[in-house]
Design an enzyme around this catalytic site. Structure first.
Site, PDB file in Angstrom:
ATOM      1  N   HIS A 192       0.809  -1.224   0.000  1.00  0.00           N
ATOM      2  CA  HIS A 192       0.000   0.000   0.000  1.00  0.00           C
ATOM      3  C   HIS A 192       0.846   1.280   0.000  1.00  0.00           C
ATOM      4  O   HIS A 192       0.815   2.075  -0.935  1.00  0.00           O
ATOM      5  CB  HIS A 192      -0.897   0.041   1.237  1.00  0.00           C
ATOM      6  CG  HIS A 192      -1.729  -1.167   1.483  1.00  0.00           C
ATOM      7  ND1 HIS A 192      -2.850  -1.460   0.748  1.00  0.00           N
ATOM      8  CD2 HIS A 192      -1.627  -2.163   2.406  1.00  0.00           C
ATOM      9  CE1 HIS A 192      -3.407  -2.573   1.213  1.00  0.00           C
ATOM     10  NE2 HIS A 192      -2.681  -3.019   2.211  1.00  0.00           N
TER      11      HIS A 192
HETATM   12  C1  BDR Z   1      -2.976   0.998   5.288  1.00  0.00           C
HETATM   13  O1  BDR Z   1      -3.202   0.533   6.616  1.00  0.00           O
HETATM   14  C2  BDR Z   1      -2.010   0.035   7.164  1.00  0.00           C
HETATM   15  O2  BDR Z   1      -2.211  -1.227   7.697  1.00  0.00           O
HETATM   16  C3  BDR Z   1      -0.973   0.043   6.071  1.00  0.00           C
HETATM   17  O3  BDR Z   1       0.295   0.400   6.589  1.00  0.00           O
HETATM   18  C4  BDR Z   1      -1.487   1.074   5.094  1.00  0.00           C
HETATM   19  O4  BDR Z   1      -1.039   2.367   5.452  1.00  0.00           O
HETATM   20  C5  BDR Z   1      -3.699   0.081   4.323  1.00  0.00           C
HETATM   21  O5  BDR Z   1      -5.065   0.091   4.593  1.00  0.00           O
END
Ligand code: BDR
Ligand code: CA
Length: 308
Positions: free
Chosen positions: A237
């Site tokens: 992500h």
């Molecule tokens: C986001 O939530 C976190 O768990 C990850 O680091 C990312 O920023 C994804 O939904």
């Protein structure tokens, strides 16, 4: 072109760690002014320690880290140990940091950094938006010092923490609403995009073969609970935020009005994109929905090869 000044607001977090490594590996393109940490994937003590561990791994110990807000503006903190492990960096054995966070809270540090920078700064947010929202409230003049906000957050095809909500927005929806309303250019990278960027086993094997310690750590942390995010391979992500800065051509998406739900418990943190102009609101975000995932992994591999 001189390197672009950026500030990173983060809750490492495994994909945050990959994003930080990528930013550290491209000094000719990105002038990282420092990191603010926030409570998110794990509590603030751990996100701060993890940011320091990653900077040591990258050999960039000169970069300042400032611990910011331990919890959202109105709500108790929700964490995600089931994804990132209790430490936030499960899967690897990085030592405890030898460097320390700098004195001074992350929010005033963001304000000071933006107000004194020689040119407008790009703010990269990889976690809940608490720090940036509070900075905007404390010193509204910082808006004029922000070149662009690039935020990983939101989803338009269902969430990961709740049916309608993505983690970063769900954790602090009020902060997200403040940031989305700040009037500066925002690039939003939602799950719709990042779910396409998956650390598939063959991609991780290629990364492991690079041979640097940084590449080894990325393959280890992204192998942890590889099937925990609804499909084969963990999505990278937050790393998409840095990839967007380095290779904007890998991404595409519309310029649209986006709002955040803050009042309903059922849909708390849901992001709504007005693609048909029903609200009459001005377009406040470029929402990236398409990505060249192979191009992303080529970029990542090249960057990891440059680090220790
Ligand atoms: C986001 O939530 C976190 O768990 C990850 O680091 C990312 O920023 C994804 O939904
Ligand atoms: Ca994150």
């Amino acid at each position: 072109m001189p390197p672009r000044p950026i500030l990173i607001d983060t809750d490492p977090g495994q994909d945050d760690a990959v994003a930080i490594l990528m930013a550290c590996a491209a000094p000719e393109a990105l002038d990282v002014l420092g990191l603010a940490t926030v409570g998110g994937n794990v509590p603030i003590e751990l996100t701060t320690a993890n940011a320091l561990r990653i900077l040591e791994l990258a050999g960039r110990t000169e970069l300042p880290v400032h611990a910011g807000c331990p919890r959202p503006i109105l709500r108790p903190l929700t964490t995600a140990p089931e994804i990132h492990g209790e430490s936030g960096l499960a899967g690897t054995d990085l030592p405890a940091p030898r460097i320390a966070a700098r004195p001074g809270h992350g929010v005033p540090w963001i304000i000071e950094t933006l107000m004194t920078a020689l040119e407008p700064v790009t703010v990269c947010t990889l976690g809940p938006l608490t720090n940036l929202a509070l900075a905007l409230v404390m010193e509204p003049r910082i808006a004029g010092r922000i070149a662009e906000i690039i935020a990983m957050g939101g989803s338009f095809s269902g969430g990961n923490v709740m049916p309608a909500a993505e983690f970063n927005i769900y954790v602090d929806p009020e902060a997200a609403a403040i940031v989305l309303g700040c009037g500066r250019p925002i690039t939003l990278i939602p799950l719709d995009c990042t779910w396409q960027v998956r650390a598939l086993p063959e991609r991780l094997a290629r990364i492991a073969r690079i041979g640097t310690r940084s590449a080894e750590v990325v393959s280890q942390i992204m192998s942890y609970r590889a099937d925990s995010e609804g499909g084969v391979g963990r999505p990278l992500h937050d790393a998409c935020v840095i990839a967007r800065l380095l290779r904007p051509d890998l991404f595409d998406g519309p310029q649209v009005p986006v709002q955040v739900e803050t009042s309903s418990e059922l849909t708390r943190g849901a992001t709504l994109m007005d693609r048909r102009g029903r609200t009459g609101l001005p377009a406040n975000c470029r929402v990236l929905l398409e990505v060249d995932a192979d191009g992303f992994f080529e970029l990542l591999g090249g960057l990891l090869a440059r680090l220790p």
